[in-house]
Design a protein around this motif. Structure first.
Motif, short mmCIF file in Angstrom:
data_model
loop_
_atom_site.label_atom_id
_atom_site.label_comp_id
_atom_site.label_asym_id
_atom_site.label_seq_id
_atom_site.Cartn_x
_atom_site.Cartn_y
_atom_site.Cartn_z
N ASP A 4 -0.97 17.60 -7.37
CA ASP A 4 -2.11 17.36 -6.46
C ASP A 4 -1.81 17.75 -5.02
OD1 ASP A 4 -3.56 16.50 -8.61
OD2 ASP A 4 -3.54 14.39 -8.07
N LEU B 282 2.76 8.41 -11.71
CA LEU B 282 1.46 8.15 -12.34
C LEU B 282 0.62 7.20 -11.48
CD1 LEU B 282 -0.44 8.53 -14.73
CD2 LEU B 282 0.74 6.65 -15.85
N LEU C 7 -0.71 9.12 -8.46
CA LEU C 7 -1.77 10.08 -8.81
C LEU C 7 -3.07 9.40 -9.23
CD1 LEU C 7 0.31 12.78 -10.70
CD2 LEU C 7 -0.48 12.82 -8.32
N THR C 8 -2.98 8.19 -9.75
CA THR C 8 -4.19 7.48 -10.17
C THR C 8 -4.70 6.51 -9.12
OG1 THR C 8 -2.88 5.79 -11.31
CG2 THR C 8 -3.63 7.69 -12.63
N THR D 118 -3.24 3.76 -8.06
CA THR D 118 -2.93 2.36 -8.33
C THR D 118 -1.59 1.92 -7.74
OG1 THR D 118 -1.91 2.91 -10.47
CG2 THR D 118 -4.28 2.37 -10.47
N HIS E 154 -5.53 8.93 -2.83
CA HIS E 154 -6.64 8.72 -3.75
C HIS E 154 -7.96 8.64 -3.00
CE1 HIS E 154 -7.89 8.13 -7.83
NE2 HIS E 154 -8.64 7.11 -7.47
N LYS F 163 -9.55 11.90 -4.27
CA LYS F 163 -10.38 11.39 -5.35
C LYS F 163 -10.50 12.39 -6.49
CE LYS F 163 -12.91 8.21 -2.54
NZ LYS F 163 -14.11 7.78 -1.94
N THR G 17 -10.82 14.05 -10.01
CA THR G 17 -11.24 13.67 -11.35
C THR G 17 -10.31 14.34 -12.35
OG1 THR G 17 -12.81 15.49 -11.37
CG2 THR G 17 -13.64 13.32 -10.71
N ARG G 18 -9.64 15.37 -11.88
CA ARG G 18 -8.68 16.09 -12.70
C ARG G 18 -7.49 16.42 -11.81
NH1 ARG G 18 -9.52 21.86 -15.54
NH2 ARG G 18 -7.65 21.77 -16.82
N HIS G 19 -6.31 16.08 -12.26
CA HIS G 19 -5.12 16.32 -11.46
C HIS G 19 -4.62 17.74 -11.70
CE1 HIS G 19 -4.94 12.21 -10.16
NE2 HIS G 19 -5.22 11.86 -11.39
#
Length: 176
Positions: free
Chosen positions: A37, A135, A138-139, A141, A151, A155, A157-159
């Motif tokens: 990303d 992870l 990238l998400t 969290t 994020h 934002k 929708t696809r990394h």
């Protein structure tokens, strides 16, 4: 995407003087050197691209941090004799690094993650391995003061993973 070049793990671990976590080996075996990303730069042993070479950057970071720690306190966890940090990723364009906190008597799969802002004294500890931390970043969290903006800004929708060759071109040694 072509499969990444194979890594000689035994050679890399001899050079580092330690084993490496299994989750990192799987990550490198799947992706190779490159950037997630446009932000998290995955380091790989003996990468053809200097900016992604785990072995070269470990030696460089060891030297830089040794000088730094003559003037600043070491981050928590490094007071223990034999504890060290090993970089496994960098934050593209910021000078920040993600390290493993390698402590004596701990198996590499038990190593946790330290983030250093790079151009300052702040360190952030994450009680997880590198793959779980990546992870979470990238998400969106990850509980972090440093990557939380990703994020919100991206934002995705696809990394996206961009290989080192895609970002830096073919290394000079391979062009000849």
């Amino acid at each position: 995407m072509d499969p990444p070049p194979a890594v000689d793990w035994a050679k890399a671990e001899r050079a580092l003087g330690t084993g490496l976590p299994a989750d990192y080996k799987r990550l490198v075996g799947t992706y190779g050197a490159g950037i997630f990303d446009e932000t998290v730069q995955l380091l790989v042993p003996d990468s053809a691209h200097d900016d992604f070479d785990l072995l070269a950057l470990t030696a460089e970071r060891d030297e830089i941090l040794a000088g730094l720690w003559e003037y600043e306190d070491r981050p928590p966890g490094l007071e223990e004799a034999g504890a060290r940090v090993l970089p496994w990723a960098a934050e593209e364009g910021t000078g920040a690094y993600l390290y493993w906190l390698a402590r004596p008597g701990r198996h590499p799969d038990e190593w946790t993650v330290l983030y250093n802002e790079g151009r300052g004294p702040l360190w952030e500890h994450h009680d997880t391995g590198c793959l779980a931390f990546l992870l979470a970043v990238l998400t969106g969290t990850a509980e972090t003061d440093y990557f939380g903006h990703l994020h919100e800004v991206l934002k995705p929708t696809r990394h996206r993973f961009t290989t080192a060759a895609e970002t830096h071109g073919t290394p000079c040694a391979e062009r000849a």
